[in-house]
Design a protein around this motif. Structure first.
Motif, PDB file in Angstrom:
ATOM      1  N   GLY A  84       0.818  -1.214   0.000  1.00 15.15           N
ATOM      2  CA  GLY A  84       0.000   0.000   0.000  1.00 15.15           C
ATOM      3  C   GLY A  84       0.848   1.258   0.000  1.00 15.15           C
ATOM      4  N   ALA A  85       1.897   1.272   0.821  1.00 15.04           N
ATOM      5  CA  ALA A  85       2.783   2.437   0.886  1.00 15.04           C
ATOM      6  C   ALA A  85       3.561   2.623  -0.412  1.00 15.04           C
ATOM      7  N   LEU A  86       4.054   1.523  -0.990  1.00 14.60           N
ATOM      8  CA  LEU A  86       4.841   1.611  -2.216  1.00 14.60           C
ATOM      9  C   LEU A  86       3.996   2.078  -3.396  1.00 14.60           C
ATOM     10  N   SER A  87       2.803   1.515  -3.527  1.00 14.24           N
ATOM     11  CA  SER A  87       1.925   1.943  -4.627  1.00 14.24           C
ATOM     12  C   SER A  87       1.498   3.398  -4.442  1.00 14.24           C
ATOM     13  N   ALA A  88       1.324   3.825  -3.179  1.00 11.52           N
ATOM     14  CA  ALA A  88       0.985   5.220  -2.908  1.00 11.52           C
ATOM     15  C   ALA A  88       2.157   6.138  -3.243  1.00 11.52           C
ATOM     16  N   LEU A  89       3.379   5.652  -3.026  1.00 10.99           N
ATOM     17  CA  LEU A  89       4.568   6.434  -3.379  1.00 10.99           C
ATOM     18  C   LEU A  89       4.621   6.664  -4.888  1.00 10.99           C
ATOM     19  N   LEU A  90       4.343   5.616  -5.663  1.00  7.35           N
ATOM     20  CA  LEU A  90       4.382   5.733  -7.126  1.00  7.35           C
ATOM     21  C   LEU A  90       3.278   6.654  -7.640  1.00  7.35           C
ATOM     22  N   VAL A  91       2.066   6.434  -7.141  1.00  2.58           N
ATOM     23  CA  VAL A  91       0.929   7.248  -7.586  1.00  2.58           C
ATOM     24  C   VAL A  91       1.072   8.681  -7.083  1.00  2.58           C
ATOM     25  N   GLY A  92       1.431   8.811  -5.818  1.00  2.41           N
ATOM     26  CA  GLY A  92       1.544  10.133  -5.216  1.00  2.41           C
ATOM     27  C   GLY A  92       2.604  10.992  -5.862  1.00  2.41           C
ATOM     28  N   TYR A  93       3.709  10.382  -6.261  1.00  2.00           N
ATOM     29  CA  TYR A  93       4.787  11.140  -6.902  1.00  2.00           C
ATOM     30  C   TYR A  93       4.287  11.844  -8.167  1.00  2.00           C
ATOM     31  N   LEU A  94       3.416  11.180  -8.898  1.00  2.00           N
ATOM     32  CA  LEU A  94       2.852  11.778 -10.110  1.00  2.00           C
ATOM     33  C   LEU A  94       1.765  12.798  -9.781  1.00  2.00           C
ATOM     34  N   CYS A  95       0.956  12.481  -8.772  1.00  2.00           N
ATOM     35  CA  CYS A  95      -0.216  13.317  -8.495  1.00  2.00           C
ATOM     36  C   CYS A  95       0.134  14.632  -7.814  1.00  2.00           C
ATOM     37  N   VAL A  96       1.112  14.633  -6.913  1.00  2.00           N
ATOM     38  CA  VAL A  96       1.408  15.861  -6.161  1.00  2.00           C
ATOM     39  C   VAL A  96       2.047  16.940  -7.028  1.00  2.00           C
ATOM     40  N   GLN A  97       2.390  16.588  -8.258  1.00  2.00           N
ATOM     41  CA  GLN A  97       2.925  17.597  -9.170  1.00  2.00           C
ATOM     42  C   GLN A  97       1.827  18.553  -9.652  1.00  2.00           C
ATOM     43  N   ARG A  98       0.575  18.166  -9.429  1.00  2.00           N
ATOM     44  CA  ARG A  98      -0.567  18.988  -9.843  1.00  2.00           C
ATOM     45  C   ARG A  98      -1.465  19.262  -8.642  1.00  2.00           C
ATOM     46  N   SER A  99      -2.383  20.184  -8.801  1.00  2.00           N
ATOM     47  CA  SER A  99      -3.299  20.512  -7.706  1.00  2.00           C
ATOM     48  C   SER A  99      -4.712  20.686  -8.253  1.00  2.00           C
ATOM     49  N   GLY A 100      -5.655  20.796  -7.341  1.00  2.00           N
ATOM     50  CA  GLY A 100      -7.042  21.044  -7.716  1.00  2.00           C
ATOM     51  C   GLY A 100      -7.642  19.928  -8.549  1.00  2.00           C
ATOM     52  N   LEU A 101      -8.382  20.310  -9.582  1.00  2.00           N
ATOM     53  CA  LEU A 101      -9.080  19.353 -10.429  1.00  2.00           C
ATOM     54  C   LEU A 101      -8.110  18.391 -11.115  1.00  2.00           C
ATOM     55  N   TYR A 102      -6.940  18.899 -11.504  1.00  2.00           N
ATOM     56  CA  TYR A 102      -5.956  18.051 -12.186  1.00  2.00           C
ATOM     57  C   TYR A 102      -5.450  16.952 -11.251  1.00  2.00           C
ATOM     58  N   PHE A 103      -5.279  17.300  -9.993  1.00  2.00           N
ATOM     59  CA  PHE A 103      -4.871  16.305  -9.001  1.00  2.00           C
ATOM     60  C   PHE A 103      -5.931  15.215  -8.857  1.00  2.00           C
ATOM     61  N   ILE A 104      -7.176  15.637  -8.721  1.00  2.00           N
ATOM     62  CA  ILE A 104      -8.274  14.679  -8.541  1.00  2.00           C
ATOM     63  C   ILE A 104      -8.372  13.740  -9.742  1.00  2.00           C
ATOM     64  N   MET A 105      -8.294  14.302 -10.942  1.00  2.00           N
ATOM     65  CA  MET A 105      -8.420  13.484 -12.142  1.00  2.00           C
ATOM     66  C   MET A 105      -7.232  12.539 -12.315  1.00  2.00           C
ATOM     67  N   LEU A 106      -6.046  12.959 -11.881  1.00  2.00           N
ATOM     68  CA  LEU A 106      -4.884  12.072 -11.944  1.00  2.00           C
ATOM     69  C   LEU A 106      -5.073  10.867 -11.038  1.00  2.00           C
ATOM     70  N   THR A 107      -5.569  11.098  -9.815  1.00  2.00           N
ATOM     71  CA  THR A 107      -5.797   9.964  -8.901  1.00  2.00           C
ATOM     72  C   THR A 107      -6.816   8.994  -9.491  1.00  2.00           C
ATOM     73  N   PHE A 108      -7.853   9.558 -10.124  1.00  2.00           N
ATOM     74  CA  PHE A 108      -8.882   8.722 -10.743  1.00  2.00           C
ATOM     75  C   PHE A 108      -8.316   7.955 -11.934  1.00  2.00           C
ATOM     76  N   ALA A 109      -7.553   8.636 -12.785  1.00  2.00           N
ATOM     77  CA  ALA A 109      -7.010   7.996 -13.990  1.00  2.00           C
ATOM     78  C   ALA A 109      -6.031   6.874 -13.645  1.00  2.00           C
ATOM     79  N   LEU A 110      -5.176   7.110 -12.655  1.00  2.00           N
ATOM     80  CA  LEU A 110      -4.207   6.079 -12.265  1.00  2.00           C
ATOM     81  C   LEU A 110      -4.912   4.907 -11.581  1.00  2.00           C
ATOM     82  N   ASN A 111      -6.002   5.199 -10.877  1.00  2.00           N
ATOM     83  CA  ASN A 111      -6.816   4.124 -10.313  1.00  2.00           C
ATOM     84  C   ASN A 111      -7.377   3.237 -11.414  1.00  2.00           C
ATOM     85  N   GLN A 112      -7.855   3.865 -12.494  1.00  2.00           N
ATOM     86  CA  GLN A 112      -8.368   3.112 -13.628  1.00  2.00           C
ATOM     87  C   GLN A 112      -7.267   2.293 -14.297  1.00  2.00           C
TER      88      GLN A 112
END
Length: 312
Positions: A84-112
């Motif tokens: 869980g921590a490792l997958s969050a590190l990979l996903v989070g590294y990409l997502c924290v580069q953006r904020s707001g709506l772009y952040f939310i959509m990145l989390t959703f897209a990577l989940n898909q």
């Protein structure tokens, strides 16, 4: 011992006698799941629609090891937390580069993305049929196949998880995350590396989600494809918001409301999601702090009424 702690202890004792032990255990493991999201949403101000990425990944990896290599329970939990921590590190590294709506959509897209990997990798995950046959191995002579014993085990882990999360949010790290939530620009101006602290919150939240995922796999003996789907991510968001994001006990209350409605009311009324929708609308319009805020307001009004009576 404060009233909240006493209430939780009473709930732990009484819950398996009010609902079936399996549902009771699901409530507490979902509360652990919610604690991880709440660190992001309630304390850091990050709305993630990808928490099931960490939940499902941990469930698949630990479930596969339990099924094929008969590892012990605590090793499986450790593996789940790590995944869980490792997958969050990979996903989070990409997502924290953006904020707001772009952040939310990145989390959703990577989940898909993770969802379709699980869907296609049928030799490991079972695809849309899921991964059945996940055992609940005994440990030190304790047979976790007993529903009440497994419920007690999950309850203890929920209590420990709550204690750990309490220490985190009350620590300097927790204060920094709340400062980022309140004003990200000002937090960066005083010298904090905002992206790094967001990523750390992601990793900690992923670890809690991974722990919940392993408990889920062992509870039901199967890892369904839905465990890594966006609906599961949405469910934990709804539960946390209904309970009260930004409150330590909000995810616990929200998990009880959500699981009780989904597991108990669904048998009585097929349109039970309407109740969840009404509750969510009420929270959004009137009680941004969820049930926790509603309870606090009620307590304030009762105290004001008692005070006015005493003066009269």
């Amino acid at each position: 011992m404060n009233r909240a702690t006493i209430a939780i202890l009473l709930a732990v004792v009484l819950l398996p006698f009010v609902v079936r032990p399996v549902i009771a255990a699901e409530i507490w493991l979902f509360a652990i799941f919610g604690l991880g999201l709440n660190l992001l949403l309630g304390y850091t101000g990050l709305l993630s629609f990808g928490q099931s990425t960490f939940f499902g990944s941990a469930a698949y990896v630990a479930g596969w090891l339990l099924k094929h290599y008969a590892i012990n329970v605590f090793f499986a939990l450790g593996i789940g937390i790590g995944v869980g921590a490792l997958s969050a590190l990979l996903v989070g590294y990409l997502c924290v580069q953006r904020s707001g709506l772009y952040f939310i959509m990145l989390t959703f897209a990577l989940n898909q993305l993770f969802f379709f990997i699980a869907y296609q990798w049928t030799s490991v995950t079972g695809g849309e049929d899921g991964m059945p046959g996940v055992p609940r191995p005994a440990f030190l002579g304790l047979d976790f196949k007993d529903p009440m014993l497994y419920y007690a085990f999950v309850s203890v882990l929920k209590k420990k998880s709550l204690w750990v999360m309490k220490r985190i949010v009350e620590s300097p790290l927790g204060r920094i995350l709340q400062a980022i939530r309140e004003n990200e620009v000002r937090a960066e101006a005083v010298g904090y590396n905002v992206a790094r602290f967001k990523l750390l919150a992601f990793v900690i939240g992923g670890a809690f989600s991974g722990l919940a995922g392993v408990l889920y796999a062992m509870l039901f003996g199967i890892v369904p494809l839905e465990a890594i789907g966006f609906v599961t991510s949405g469910n934990v968001v709804f539960a946390t918001l209904i309970g009260g994001s930004g409150s330590l006990y909000g995810p616990i209350i929200g998990s009880f409301v959500f699981i009780w409605l989904s597991e108990s009311m669904s048998v009585v009324w097929v349109r039970w999601p309407l109740l969840l929708g009404v509750a969510f609308v009420i929270v959004v319009l009137f009680f941004r702090g969820g049930v926790v805020e509603a309870w606090s307001r009620l307590g304030d009004k009762v105290r004001l009424w008692q005070s006015s009576r005493q003066k009269a």
